[in-house]
Design a protein around this motif. Structure first.
Motif, PDB file in Angstrom:
ATOM      1  N   UNK A  50     -13.377  -4.658 -20.686  1.00 31.66           N
ATOM      2  CA  UNK A  50     -12.347  -4.725 -19.557  1.00 31.66           C
ATOM      3  C   UNK A  50     -12.573  -3.218 -19.357  1.00 31.66           C
ATOM      4  N   UNK A  51     -12.997  -2.145 -19.640  1.00 32.31           N
ATOM      5  CA  UNK A  51     -13.415  -0.934 -18.218  1.00 32.31           C
ATOM      6  C   UNK A  51     -14.671  -0.616 -17.165  1.00 32.31           C
ATOM      7  N   UNK A  52     -15.755  -1.675 -17.805  1.00 27.43           N
ATOM      8  CA  UNK A  52     -16.343  -2.177 -16.811  1.00 27.43           C
ATOM      9  C   UNK A  52     -16.304  -2.815 -16.100  1.00 27.43           C
ATOM     10  N   UNK A  63      -8.544   2.725  -5.118  1.00 25.78           N
ATOM     11  CA  UNK A  63      -6.040   3.492  -4.935  1.00 25.78           C
ATOM     12  C   UNK A  63      -4.906   2.664  -5.868  1.00 25.78           C
ATOM     13  N   UNK A  64      -5.695   1.389  -6.324  1.00 22.85           N
ATOM     14  CA  UNK A  64      -4.959   0.270  -7.300  1.00 22.85           C
ATOM     15  C   UNK A  64      -4.795   1.100  -8.678  1.00 22.85           C
ATOM     16  N   UNK A  65      -4.475   0.046  -9.101  1.00 22.07           N
ATOM     17  CA  UNK A  65      -3.496  -0.007 -11.231  1.00 22.07           C
ATOM     18  C   UNK A  65      -4.597  -0.910 -11.306  1.00 22.07           C
ATOM     19  N   UNK A  66      -5.051  -0.602 -12.134  1.00 17.59           N
ATOM     20  CA  UNK A  66      -5.401  -1.958 -13.126  1.00 17.59           C
ATOM     21  C   UNK A  66      -4.793  -1.845 -14.616  1.00 17.59           C
ATOM     22  N   UNK A  67      -3.487  -3.869 -14.330  1.00 15.43           N
ATOM     23  CA  UNK A  67      -2.901  -3.348 -15.480  1.00 15.43           C
ATOM     24  C   UNK A  67      -3.195  -4.366 -16.800  1.00 15.43           C
ATOM     25  N   UNK A  68      -4.591  -4.835 -16.484  1.00 16.17           N
ATOM     26  CA  UNK A  68      -5.017  -5.666 -17.098  1.00 16.17           C
ATOM     27  C   UNK A  68      -6.191  -6.552 -16.470  1.00 16.17           C
ATOM     28  N   UNK A  80      -6.605  -7.352 -12.782  1.00 13.20           N
ATOM     29  CA  UNK A  80      -5.342  -7.514 -11.914  1.00 13.20           C
ATOM     30  C   UNK A  80      -4.324  -6.139 -11.126  1.00 13.20           C
ATOM     31  N   UNK A  81      -4.722  -5.880  -9.834  1.00  8.27           N
ATOM     32  CA  UNK A  81      -4.478  -4.840  -9.614  1.00  8.27           C
ATOM     33  C   UNK A  81      -3.128  -4.538  -9.340  1.00  8.27           C
ATOM     34  N   UNK A  82      -2.709  -3.856  -9.196  1.00  8.94           N
ATOM     35  CA  UNK A  82      -1.564  -3.579  -8.735  1.00  8.94           C
ATOM     36  C   UNK A  82      -1.360  -2.299  -7.764  1.00  8.94           C
ATOM     37  N   UNK A  83       0.348  -1.433  -7.503  1.00  8.85           N
ATOM     38  CA  UNK A  83       0.042  -0.316  -6.670  1.00  8.85           C
ATOM     39  C   UNK A  83      -0.222  -0.254  -5.053  1.00  8.85           C
TER      40      UNK A  83
END
Length: 102
Positions: A50-52, A63-68, A80-83
């Motif tokens: 998941x980190x890679x 610029x986004x935040x990954x939640x999964x 899945x990119x949010x923000x």
């Protein structure tokens, strides 16, 4: 892959559309989206994998935040990119290279 088709650098923010509440989405598709992809399919992954996938996605679309991160049936990953208004899904192949986004 950047929307303009160039590889670009990890510090470029031309692909980021900041999230503005109530603003219309600028959603689009670029690159290769798996033909069998349906939102909500796959298996959530964590740890190094998941980190890679997250690092690859955020290097291409900062610029986004990954939640999964989800492993798809074809072995690729959906990050899945949010923000941000776009991209919401970033597709990363088995070699942790971004291949598409929507």
């Amino acid at each position: 892959m950047k929307p303009n088709g160039s590889a670009g650098s990890a510090t470029s923010s031309t692909a980021v559309v900041p999230f503005v509440r109530g603003a219309p989405s600028t959603s689009k598709q670029v690159g290769q989206i798996p033909t069998t992809y349906s939102q909500g399919s796959g298996t959530i992954v964590s740890g190094t994998t998941a980190n890679k996938a997250t690092e690859a996605a955020l290097a291409a679309y900062p610029g986004g935040i990954v939640d999964r991160v989800v492993k798809l049936s074809n072995g690729e990953y959906e990050v899945h990119n949010i923000g941000v208004n776009w991209p919401h899904h970033i597709f990363v192949n088995k070699n942790f290279k971004v291949v598409g986004a929507d």
